[in-house]
Design a protein around this motif. Structure first.
Motif, short mmCIF file in Angstrom:
data_model
loop_
_atom_site.label_atom_id
_atom_site.label_comp_id
_atom_site.label_asym_id
_atom_site.label_seq_id
_atom_site.Cartn_x
_atom_site.Cartn_y
_atom_site.Cartn_z
N GLY A 231 58.75 20.54 -5.94
CA GLY A 231 58.69 19.87 -4.53
C GLY A 231 57.58 19.41 -3.97
O GLY A 231 56.42 19.67 -4.37
N ARG A 232 57.65 18.66 -2.78
CA ARG A 232 56.79 17.99 -2.08
C ARG A 232 56.04 19.29 -1.50
O ARG A 232 56.27 19.82 -0.62
CB ARG A 232 56.94 17.03 -1.27
CG ARG A 232 55.95 16.49 -0.12
CD ARG A 232 54.99 15.35 -1.29
NE ARG A 232 55.35 14.20 -1.46
CZ ARG A 232 55.24 13.77 -2.74
NH1 ARG A 232 54.61 14.65 -3.74
NH2 ARG A 232 55.76 12.63 -3.19
N GLY A 233 54.52 19.27 -1.83
CA GLY A 233 53.69 20.09 -1.47
C GLY A 233 53.53 21.24 -2.24
O GLY A 233 52.70 22.16 -2.18
N THR A 234 54.09 21.46 -3.26
CA THR A 234 54.10 22.77 -4.30
C THR A 234 52.72 22.89 -4.51
O THR A 234 51.99 23.78 -4.74
CB THR A 234 54.89 22.50 -5.34
OG1 THR A 234 54.83 21.33 -5.83
CG2 THR A 234 56.28 22.76 -4.92
N THR A 235 51.97 21.73 -5.16
CA THR A 235 50.59 21.77 -5.39
C THR A 235 49.54 21.45 -4.24
O THR A 235 48.69 22.24 -4.21
CB THR A 235 50.43 20.59 -6.59
OG1 THR A 235 51.04 21.04 -7.50
CG2 THR A 235 48.98 20.59 -7.09
N ALA B 216 33.55 30.26 3.06
CA ALA B 216 34.78 29.73 3.39
C ALA B 216 35.43 29.54 1.88
O ALA B 216 35.05 29.11 0.95
CB ALA B 216 34.83 28.64 4.20
N VAL B 217 36.75 29.66 1.86
CA VAL B 217 37.54 29.12 0.55
C VAL B 217 38.65 28.25 1.02
O VAL B 217 39.72 28.55 2.00
CB VAL B 217 38.23 30.41 -0.08
CG1 VAL B 217 39.10 29.80 -1.39
CG2 VAL B 217 37.23 31.56 -0.66
N LEU B 218 38.60 27.05 0.40
CA LEU B 218 39.90 26.05 0.95
C LEU B 218 40.67 25.96 -0.17
O LEU B 218 40.22 25.93 -1.38
CB LEU B 218 39.10 24.70 1.16
CG LEU B 218 40.01 23.42 1.40
CD1 LEU B 218 40.82 23.70 2.76
CD2 LEU B 218 39.28 22.28 1.30
N LEU B 219 41.91 26.44 -0.12
CA LEU B 219 43.01 26.68 -0.99
C LEU B 219 43.63 25.46 -1.61
O LEU B 219 44.83 25.52 -1.98
CB LEU B 219 43.96 27.72 -0.44
CG LEU B 219 43.49 29.30 -0.60
CD1 LEU B 219 42.71 29.73 0.66
CD2 LEU B 219 44.68 30.05 -1.02
N GLU B 220 43.12 24.50 -1.89
CA GLU B 220 43.56 23.27 -2.39
C GLU B 220 43.66 23.57 -3.90
O GLU B 220 42.90 24.44 -4.48
CB GLU B 220 42.16 22.16 -2.33
CG GLU B 220 42.21 21.48 -0.92
CD GLU B 220 43.29 20.38 -0.75
OE1 GLU B 220 44.28 20.25 -1.57
OE2 GLU B 220 43.09 19.52 0.26
N PRO B 221 44.26 22.70 -4.77
CA PRO B 221 44.80 23.24 -6.06
C PRO B 221 43.39 23.01 -6.98
O PRO B 221 42.72 21.83 -6.84
CB PRO B 221 45.71 22.08 -6.53
CG PRO B 221 45.81 21.09 -5.41
CD PRO B 221 45.01 21.52 -4.12
N ALA C 212 45.46 19.63 -9.73
CA ALA C 212 45.28 18.66 -8.72
C ALA C 212 45.75 17.30 -9.09
O ALA C 212 46.29 16.41 -8.30
CB ALA C 212 43.98 18.51 -8.38
N LEU C 213 45.97 17.30 -10.44
CA LEU C 213 46.38 16.02 -11.05
C LEU C 213 48.04 15.81 -10.66
O LEU C 213 48.58 14.67 -10.65
CB LEU C 213 46.08 15.94 -12.53
CG LEU C 213 44.80 15.91 -12.82
CD1 LEU C 213 44.72 15.61 -14.43
CD2 LEU C 213 43.86 14.71 -12.44
N LEU C 214 48.48 16.69 -10.27
CA LEU C 214 50.08 16.49 -9.94
C LEU C 214 50.29 16.46 -8.49
O LEU C 214 51.26 16.24 -8.02
CB LEU C 214 50.76 17.85 -10.33
CG LEU C 214 50.79 18.09 -11.83
CD1 LEU C 214 51.38 19.76 -12.02
CD2 LEU C 214 51.60 17.14 -12.35
N ALA C 215 49.28 16.53 -7.54
CA ALA C 215 49.20 16.20 -6.30
C ALA C 215 49.83 14.79 -5.91
O ALA C 215 49.36 13.90 -6.74
CB ALA C 215 48.11 16.62 -5.52
N HIS C 216 51.01 14.60 -5.09
CA HIS C 216 51.32 13.38 -4.45
C HIS C 216 52.15 12.73 -5.61
O HIS C 216 52.58 11.37 -5.44
CB HIS C 216 50.08 12.41 -4.08
CG HIS C 216 49.13 12.97 -3.22
ND1 HIS C 216 48.13 12.29 -2.57
CD2 HIS C 216 49.23 14.17 -2.52
CE1 HIS C 216 47.52 12.91 -1.74
NE2 HIS C 216 47.97 14.26 -1.71
N HIS D 14 54.70 19.91 -8.84
CA HIS D 14 55.18 21.19 -9.18
C HIS D 14 54.05 22.26 -9.22
O HIS D 14 52.83 21.82 -9.62
CB HIS D 14 56.00 21.47 -10.38
CG HIS D 14 55.43 20.89 -11.51
ND1 HIS D 14 55.54 19.43 -12.16
CD2 HIS D 14 54.76 21.56 -12.73
CE1 HIS D 14 54.78 19.54 -13.27
NE2 HIS D 14 54.54 20.92 -13.68
N VAL D 15 54.46 23.56 -9.14
CA VAL D 15 53.46 24.59 -9.45
C VAL D 15 54.17 25.84 -10.22
O VAL D 15 55.29 25.83 -10.06
CB VAL D 15 52.68 25.13 -8.14
CG1 VAL D 15 53.86 25.69 -7.27
CG2 VAL D 15 51.57 25.93 -8.32
#
Length: 368
Positions: free
Chosen positions: A107-111, A167-172, A341-345, A350-351
């Motif tokens: 789904g959109r945004g899973t990653t 700080a921790v940014l929870l990007e994939p 991160a390669l799955l983003a967009h 998926h995740v």
């Protein structure tokens, strides 16, 4: 459910993977984060151990327990637009599957990055007595022009809410700590000539030919790898666009090349600009985009304990992320989140369920 008219309820006691799917089911393409922001705010205001603030479609929730350290966990609520290809799984609502003996959410945004946001929300609910004070930040408009960033707006309007030691940014990041990030800048070099008919080329001066020296300097340039706090950041200096000429029978009187410089976090923006000015000495550089690098902050005690909790060797972040905003504000930051991160967009974004749970486990172990 019509999310524009019916309030959305989020159950923060859910398994983080199930909560990820619930978040994906709420469409939140940039400029349309409102319903999801409402749901996040409502859920957080039900937790008595948190102070909650809202600015537009950004929400900040903080513990105030008087701990010696404060850490900040951040994630954006918006996604890129939904896929246009019929049958794409990386859309809304989410789809659950079993693949290679692992559960997966499409789904959109899973990653990028509702898996990370689900971890934030689950931690906000569970950590009523953390070993450090925690600031949870959920912000809008990350996937659009930087001047619209909800995080940037928060930093302008309420910088005191974002003060922290780390700080921790929870990007994939595939569950690996990626420290800081490279900076990036884009600039243009224009060369001038004299127009003439191409049948009488000797009368004119070819502006495109004058770019040969610029391109030769780029081709000869040897990008460096620079170690910052134990992480090796690879730099890059590359032409990304060229242009010039008006017709097939005219010697061009103007030509340009756009150049991108990715630079390690050992440099300030000014130092990075000075470096490319030296590389292209004799030319005027028209800077069109400037984003600072971010130091990883791995020399901080909180960071060392976090890396130990994750249990993997940290890596550098080569791309640019919002950790640079935190670094510029004096808060060392790293990227750490579930998903590739390669799955983003992508159309099959998926995740894996266990990746979300493992991210939650590492952060909970660090903060509980």
């Amino acid at each position: 459910m019509d999310s524009t008219t019916t309030p959305i309820e989020l159950d923060l006691t859910m398994d983080p993977a199930d909560l990820t799917a619930a978040l994906v089911d709420v469409e939140s393409v940039s400029d349309h984060e409102g319903p999801l922001a409402d749901a996040v705010e409502t859920a957080l205001r039900q937790l008595p151990h948190l102070e909650v603030h809202r600015d537009g479609d950004s929400i900040v929730a903080r513990t105030n327990l008087g701990r010696d350290e404060r850490v900040l966990l951040a994630g954006h609520l918006d996604t890129v637009p939904l896929p246009t290809v019929e049958g794409s799984l990386g859309t809304v609502p989410s789809v659950r599957r079993r693949e290679s003996e692992r559960d997966v959410i499409y789904g959109r945004g899973t990653t990028d990055m509702k898996g990370g946001v689900a971890v934030q929300l689950a931690l906000a609910n569970a950590l009523t007595d953390p070993n450090r004070d925690i600031t949870f930040v959920f912000y809008d408009h990350e996937e659009v022009a930087s001047d619209a960033s909800g995080l940037g707006r928060l930093m302008r309007n309420s910088p005191e809410l974002l003060e922290a030691d780390f700080a921790v940014l929870l990007e994939p990041t595939n569950g690996t700590v990626e420290g800081g990030c490279n900076g990036t800048m884009r600039f243009r070099i224009t060369t001038a000539g004299k127009a003439a008919h191409s049948g009488r080329a000797w009368i004119g001066e070819n502006a495109i030919h004058k770019q040969a020296d610029v391109l030769a300097r780029l081709a000869a340039y040897e990008p460096r790898t620079i170690t910052v706090e134990g992480l090796d950041y690879r730099e890059g200096l590359n032409a990304i666009r060229v242009g010039g000429g008006v017709a097939g029978n005219v010697i061009p009187d103007s030509a340009w090349v756009d150049i991108n410089f990715r630079f390690a976090p050992d440099k300030t923006l000014q130092q990075a600009q000075d470096h490319v000015r030296e590389v292209f000495k004799g030319y005027e550089l028209d800077f069109q985009d400037l984003s600072p690098a971010a130091r990883p902050g791995l020399d901080r005690p909180a960071a060392a304990q976090f890396v130990a909790a994750v249990g993997q060797e940290p890596m550098p972040k080569y791309g640019w992320t919002d950790v640079a905003r935190f670094s510029e504000a004096g808060v060392p930051a790293v990227n750490f989140g579930p998903g590739d991160a390669l799955l983003a967009h992508t159309d099959d974004e998926h995740v894996f369920d266990d990746a979300v749970r493992e991210c939650y486990r590492a952060l909970a172990e660090w903060l509980a």
